[in-house]
Design a protein around this motif. Structure first.
Motif, PDB file in Angstrom:
ATOM      1  N   GLY A 191       0.797  -1.215   0.000  1.00 49.47           N
ATOM      2  CA  GLY A 191       0.000   0.000   0.000  1.00 49.47           C
ATOM      3  C   GLY A 191       0.828   1.263   0.000  1.00 49.47           C
ATOM      4  O   GLY A 191       2.042   1.247   0.268  1.00 49.47           O
ATOM      5  N   ASN A 192       0.164   2.360  -0.287  1.00 52.73           N
ATOM      6  CA  ASN A 192       0.791   3.680  -0.263  1.00 52.73           C
ATOM      7  C   ASN A 192       0.513   4.303   1.106  1.00 52.73           C
ATOM      8  O   ASN A 192      -0.609   4.712   1.395  1.00 52.73           O
ATOM      9  N   VAL A 193       1.525   4.333   1.965  1.00 51.97           N
ATOM     10  CA  VAL A 193       1.358   4.824   3.335  1.00 51.97           C
ATOM     11  C   VAL A 193       0.959   6.305   3.294  1.00 51.97           C
ATOM     12  O   VAL A 193       1.630   7.122   2.658  1.00 51.97           O
ATOM     13  N   ASP A 194      -0.132   6.643   3.972  1.00 45.92           N
ATOM     14  CA  ASP A 194      -0.709   7.992   3.865  1.00 45.92           C
ATOM     15  C   ASP A 194       0.248   9.083   4.331  1.00 45.92           C
ATOM     16  O   ASP A 194       0.522  10.041   3.605  1.00 45.92           O
ATOM     17  N   GLU A 195       0.729   8.939   5.562  1.00 47.32           N
ATOM     18  CA  GLU A 195       1.570   9.994   6.151  1.00 47.32           C
ATOM     19  C   GLU A 195       3.043   9.737   5.846  1.00 47.32           C
ATOM     20  O   GLU A 195       3.483   8.601   5.758  1.00 47.32           O
ATOM     21  N   ASP A 196       3.821  10.832   5.722  1.00 45.27           N
ATOM     22  CA  ASP A 196       5.260  10.674   5.482  1.00 45.27           C
ATOM     23  C   ASP A 196       5.972  10.077   6.687  1.00 45.27           C
ATOM     24  O   ASP A 196       7.018   9.441   6.545  1.00 45.27           O
ATOM     25  N   GLU A 197       5.420  10.298   7.868  1.00 45.42           N
ATOM     26  CA  GLU A 197       5.972   9.673   9.073  1.00 45.42           C
ATOM     27  C   GLU A 197       4.875   9.565  10.124  1.00 45.42           C
ATOM     28  O   GLU A 197       3.857  10.265  10.065  1.00 45.42           O
ATOM     29  N   GLY A 198       5.086   8.681  11.072  1.00 42.28           N
ATOM     30  CA  GLY A 198       4.068   8.496  12.099  1.00 42.28           C
ATOM     31  C   GLY A 198       4.549   7.536  13.174  1.00 42.28           C
ATOM     32  O   GLY A 198       5.667   7.012  13.115  1.00 42.28           O
ATOM     33  N   THR A 199       3.706   7.311  14.152  1.00 37.56           N
ATOM     34  CA  THR A 199       4.010   6.413  15.264  1.00 37.56           C
ATOM     35  C   THR A 199       2.844   5.462  15.471  1.00 37.56           C
ATOM     36  O   THR A 199       1.684   5.882  15.439  1.00 37.56           O
ATOM     37  N   VAL A 200       3.176   4.183  15.638  1.00 37.74           N
ATOM     38  CA  VAL A 200       2.153   3.179  15.949  1.00 37.74           C
ATOM     39  C   VAL A 200       2.341   2.761  17.396  1.00 37.74           C
ATOM     40  O   VAL A 200       3.438   2.362  17.798  1.00 37.74           O
ATOM     41  N   GLU A 201       1.272   2.916  18.183  1.00 42.03           N
ATOM     42  CA  GLU A 201       1.300   2.479  19.575  1.00 42.03           C
ATOM     43  C   GLU A 201       0.169   1.483  19.785  1.00 42.03           C
ATOM     44  O   GLU A 201      -0.947   1.722  19.336  1.00 42.03           O
ATOM     45  N   GLY A 202       0.448   0.416  20.439  1.00 39.71           N
ATOM     46  CA  GLY A 202      -0.583  -0.592  20.679  1.00 39.71           C
ATOM     47  C   GLY A 202       0.034  -1.807  21.319  1.00 39.71           C
ATOM     48  O   GLY A 202       1.030  -2.332  20.821  1.00 39.71           O
ATOM     49  N   HIS A 203      -0.503  -2.227  22.451  1.00 35.94           N
ATOM     50  CA  HIS A 203       0.021  -3.392  23.152  1.00 35.94           C
ATOM     51  C   HIS A 203       0.029  -4.612  22.219  1.00 35.94           C
ATOM     52  O   HIS A 203      -0.903  -4.812  21.445  1.00 35.94           O
ATOM     53  N   ILE A 204       1.090  -5.398  22.329  1.00 38.23           N
ATOM     54  CA  ILE A 204       1.223  -6.596  21.498  1.00 38.23           C
ATOM     55  C   ILE A 204       1.251  -7.831  22.379  1.00 38.23           C
ATOM     56  O   ILE A 204       1.959  -7.872  23.399  1.00 38.23           O
ATOM     57  N   GLY A 205       0.464  -8.828  21.999  1.00 37.08           N
ATOM     58  CA  GLY A 205       0.444 -10.099  22.707  1.00 37.08           C
ATOM     59  C   GLY A 205       0.083 -11.212  21.749  1.00 37.08           C
ATOM     60  O   GLY A 205      -0.208 -10.966  20.570  1.00 37.08           O
ATOM     61  N   ARG A 206       0.087 -12.438  22.240  1.00 41.96           N
ATOM     62  CA  ARG A 206      -0.209 -13.574  21.379  1.00 41.96           C
ATOM     63  C   ARG A 206      -1.682 -13.554  20.941  1.00 41.96           C
ATOM     64  O   ARG A 206      -2.560 -13.258  21.731  1.00 41.96           O
ATOM     65  N   HIS A 207      -1.914 -13.864  19.667  1.00 40.40           N
ATOM     66  CA  HIS A 207      -3.265 -13.883  19.111  1.00 40.40           C
ATOM     67  C   HIS A 207      -4.091 -14.943  19.834  1.00 40.40           C
ATOM     68  O   HIS A 207      -3.630 -16.073  20.021  1.00 40.40           O
ATOM     69  N   PRO A 208      -5.317 -14.618  20.256  1.00 36.99           N
ATOM     70  CA  PRO A 208      -6.111 -15.573  21.031  1.00 36.99           C
ATOM     71  C   PRO A 208      -6.505 -16.825  20.259  1.00 36.99           C
ATOM     72  O   PRO A 208      -6.724 -17.876  20.861  1.00 36.99           O
ATOM     73  N   LYS A 209      -6.596 -16.733  18.933  1.00 38.79           N
ATOM     74  CA  LYS A 209      -7.002 -17.902  18.142  1.00 38.79           C
ATOM     75  C   LYS A 209      -5.827 -18.545  17.416  1.00 38.79           C
ATOM     76  O   LYS A 209      -5.665 -19.757  17.436  1.00 38.79           O
ATOM     77  N   ASN A 210      -5.030 -17.740  16.726  1.00 33.04           N
ATOM     78  CA  ASN A 210      -3.860 -18.276  16.029  1.00 33.04           C
ATOM     79  C   ASN A 210      -2.625 -17.992  16.870  1.00 33.04           C
ATOM     80  O   ASN A 210      -2.050 -16.908  16.819  1.00 33.04           O
ATOM     81  N   ARG A 211      -2.206 -18.980  17.652  1.00 31.71           N
ATOM     82  CA  ARG A 211      -1.146 -18.758  18.634  1.00 31.71           C
ATOM     83  C   ARG A 211       0.237 -18.612  18.002  1.00 31.71           C
ATOM     84  O   ARG A 211       1.204 -18.309  18.701  1.00 31.71           O
ATOM     85  N   LEU A 212       0.340 -18.837  16.697  1.00 31.99           N
ATOM     86  CA  LEU A 212       1.614 -18.619  16.024  1.00 31.99           C
ATOM     87  C   LEU A 212       1.773 -17.152  15.621  1.00 31.99           C
ATOM     88  O   LEU A 212       2.842 -16.742  15.181  1.00 31.99           O
ATOM     89  N   GLN A 213       0.709 -16.384  15.764  1.00 36.21           N
ATOM     90  CA  GLN A 213       0.751 -14.957  15.446  1.00 36.21           C
ATOM     91  C   GLN A 213       0.696 -14.128  16.728  1.00 36.21           C
ATOM     92  O   GLN A 213       0.190 -14.575  17.753  1.00 36.21           O
ATOM     93  N   MET A 214       1.200 -12.895  16.616  1.00 31.95           N
ATOM     94  CA  MET A 214       0.981 -11.891  17.643  1.00 31.95           C
ATOM     95  C   MET A 214      -0.071 -10.934  17.091  1.00 31.95           C
ATOM     96  O   MET A 214      -0.328 -10.894  15.887  1.00 31.95           O
ATOM     97  N   THR A 215      -0.699 -10.152  17.984  1.00 35.07           N
ATOM     98  CA  THR A 215      -1.702  -9.193  17.528  1.00 35.07           C
ATOM     99  C   THR A 215      -1.677  -7.960  18.414  1.00 35.07           C
ATOM    100  O   THR A 215      -1.070  -7.966  19.492  1.00 35.07           O
ATOM    101  N   VAL A 216      -2.338  -6.885  17.954  1.00 34.86           N
ATOM    102  CA  VAL A 216      -2.398  -5.634  18.716  1.00 34.86           C
ATOM    103  C   VAL A 216      -3.662  -5.610  19.564  1.00 34.86           C
ATOM    104  O   VAL A 216      -4.748  -5.935  19.086  1.00 34.86           O
ATOM    105  N   PHE A 217      -3.496  -5.238  20.835  1.00 37.97           N
ATOM    106  CA  PHE A 217      -4.632  -5.007  21.732  1.00 37.97           C
ATOM    107  C   PHE A 217      -4.683  -3.506  22.001  1.00 37.97           C
ATOM    108  O   PHE A 217      -4.025  -3.006  22.922  1.00 37.97           O
TER     109      PHE A 217
END
Length: 345
Positions: A191-217
Motif C-alpha cells: 500500500g501507499n502509506v498515507d503519512e510521510d511519518e508516524g508512530t504506531v502504539e498498541g500493546h502486542i500479545g499472542r493472538h487468542p485464536k492463532n497462537r503462532l501470530q501476535m496481535t495488537v490489543f
C-alpha cells in the motif's frame, strides 16, 4: 544475577514444537485427540485433552479443541512454552558475518533464514549453535541463552549485538530495557502509506485464536506496551519502502504494527503479506508480483542500523549494514514497475 528478566527483547514469547504430524491423503475425519493417540507413544487421552484445553494443539496453525476433526492433508502440531527433552545446545561450525568484535561483545550481521535460537522445531543451524562453537563461556541471559541481548526473526536479516561477558550482557540488556539503544529497520510494506511519518502504539500479545501470530490489543487490556516510529523512504505505487525505529522490541513488533495500520509487510506469509493485497486484477500484474515474491522469498524486513553505548568505554557505537541483495532487487523491480505505470499515464 540474571540480567533484566522483564526485558522484552529476550523475554520468551516463543512456543516450542514437541510434535508435528501431517494427515495422509486418505485420512477420514477423526477427532484430533484420537488422531494424536495413534502417533504419540505413551500418550493418554486425558493428557491430550488437557493439552487441547490449554491451547497447545494446532491444526494448520489454528488452536483447536479436542473434538476438532482432522481431515486429509491437515498439519497437526503440539506446541508448549517449554522446550522438549531433546532440546540441547550443540556447537555447530557455522560461519558468522562478524562486523565488529572486542573482548566484551560482537556485532553480527545475520542472514535471512537463520534462526537466532532453537525453538519451533529448529534445534540446529541457529545463531546460538554457531556462537557456542566459535566462543567459549558466553554469559547466559534470563532465558539461559548464551550471549543474547535481543533477537530478530528467522526471515529478518540484519544486525545483532552479542555479549561476551556478564558485565556486557547486563549493561547492554539495561540499555535495551531503558530504550536508550538505537535500532532502525528497513521494510517494504503493501500500500501507499498515507503519512510521510508516524508512530504506531498498541500493546502486542499472542493472538487468542492463532497462537503462532501476535496481535495488537489497542485498549491495552492484554499484551505488552509497544511503540514503533516509521518514516516513508520511497513510494513505489502499490508498495512503500519505510524506515522503522523501535522504542520497544516485542515479538514480531514491526510486522504486527504495520499490519494493524493496514500496511502488512510484503511477502510476510505469517501475517498474510504473501497475498496480493494492493494493485490491479490484471494477469500481468499478478505475474509481476509473483516474480517479486520469487526474488524476495521472505518478509521484506532488514535490521539496518544498531547503536548502543559500549559497556566498558562508554563510547556510543553505531553500526550500519547494507540492504541484502534480495531486498535491493525487489525494490528495483517495484521502482521499474512504478515508473512504467507513470509513463503509461
Amino acid at each position: 544475577m540474571k540480567p533484566y528478566e522483564e526485558d522484552n527483547d529476550i523475554q520468551d514469547d516463543e512456543l516450542y514444537e514437541h510434535y508435528s504430524f501431517k494427515a495422509g491423503k486418505g485420512q477420514e475425519p477423526l477427532r484430533v485427540d484420537k488422531f494424536l493417540m495413534n502417533f504419540i507413544e505413551n500418550a493418554t487421552r486425558n493428557k491430550i485433552q488437557q493439552a487441547a484445553k490449554n491451547g497447545n494443539i494446532y491444526v494448520n496453525g489454528i488452536v483447536v479443541k479436542s473434538n476438532h476433526r482432522v481431515k486429509a492433508n491437515d498439519e497437526v502440531k503440539v506446541l508448549f512454552e517449554h522446550p522438549p527433552h531433546e532440546y540441547l545446545l550443540t556447537p555447530e561450525n557455522i560461519p558468522l558475518d562478524i562486523v565488529y568484535e572486542d573482548d566484551e561483545l560482537l556485532v553480527v550481521n545475520k542472514p535471512a533464514g537463520m534462526v537466532v535460537h532453537p525453538g519451533h522445531g529448529n534445534y540446529s543451524g541457529t545463531l546460538i549453535n554457531a556462537l557456542i562453537y566459535h566462543f567459549e563461556n558466553l554469559p547466559l541471559n534470563s532465558n539461559e541463552r548464551p550471549g543474547l541481548v535481543h533477537r530478530i526473526d528467522k526471515d529478518t536479516s540484519g544486525l545483532l549485538v552479542v555479549a561476551k561477558t556478564e558485565h556486557a550482557l547486563n549493561h547492554l540488556s539495561k540499555q535495551f530495557f531503558d530504550k536508550t539503544s538505537e535500532r532502525e529497520y528497513i521494510a517494504i510494506v503493501w500500500g501507499n502509506v498515507d503519512e510521510d511519518e508516524g508512530t504506531v502504539e498498541g500493546h502486542i500479545g499472542r493472538h487468542p485464536k492463532n497462537r503462532l501470530q501476535m496481535t495488537v490489543f489497542p485498549d491495552g487490556d492484554q499484551g505488552k506496551e509497544a511503540v514503533t516510529h516509521y518514516k516513508v523512504v520511497e513510494r513505489l505505487g502499490y508498495v512503500t519502502v519505510i524506515s522503522c525505529k523501535l522504542e520497544t522490541g516485542r515479538t514480531h513488533q514491526i510486522r504486527v504494527h504495520m499490519k494493524h495500520i493496514g500496511h502488512t509487510l510484503f511477502n510476510d506469509e505469517r501475517y498474510g503479506g504473501e497475498k496480493i493485497l494492493k494493485g490491479t486484477t490484471f494477469t500481468k500484474y499478478k505475474q509481476f508480483v509473483e516474480n517479486c515474491f520469487k526474488v524476495l522469498p521472505r518478509q521484506a524486513l532488514h535490521a539496518k542500523t544498531l547503536g548502543f553505548e559500549h559497556p566498558t568505554t562508554g563510547k556510543f557505537l553505531r553500526f550500519d549494514s547494507a540492504l541484502p541483495q534480495d531486498i535491493v532487487e525487489c525494490i528495483e523491480k517495484w521502482r521499474g514497475y512504478a515508473q512504467h505505470v507513470i509513463d503509461e499515464e
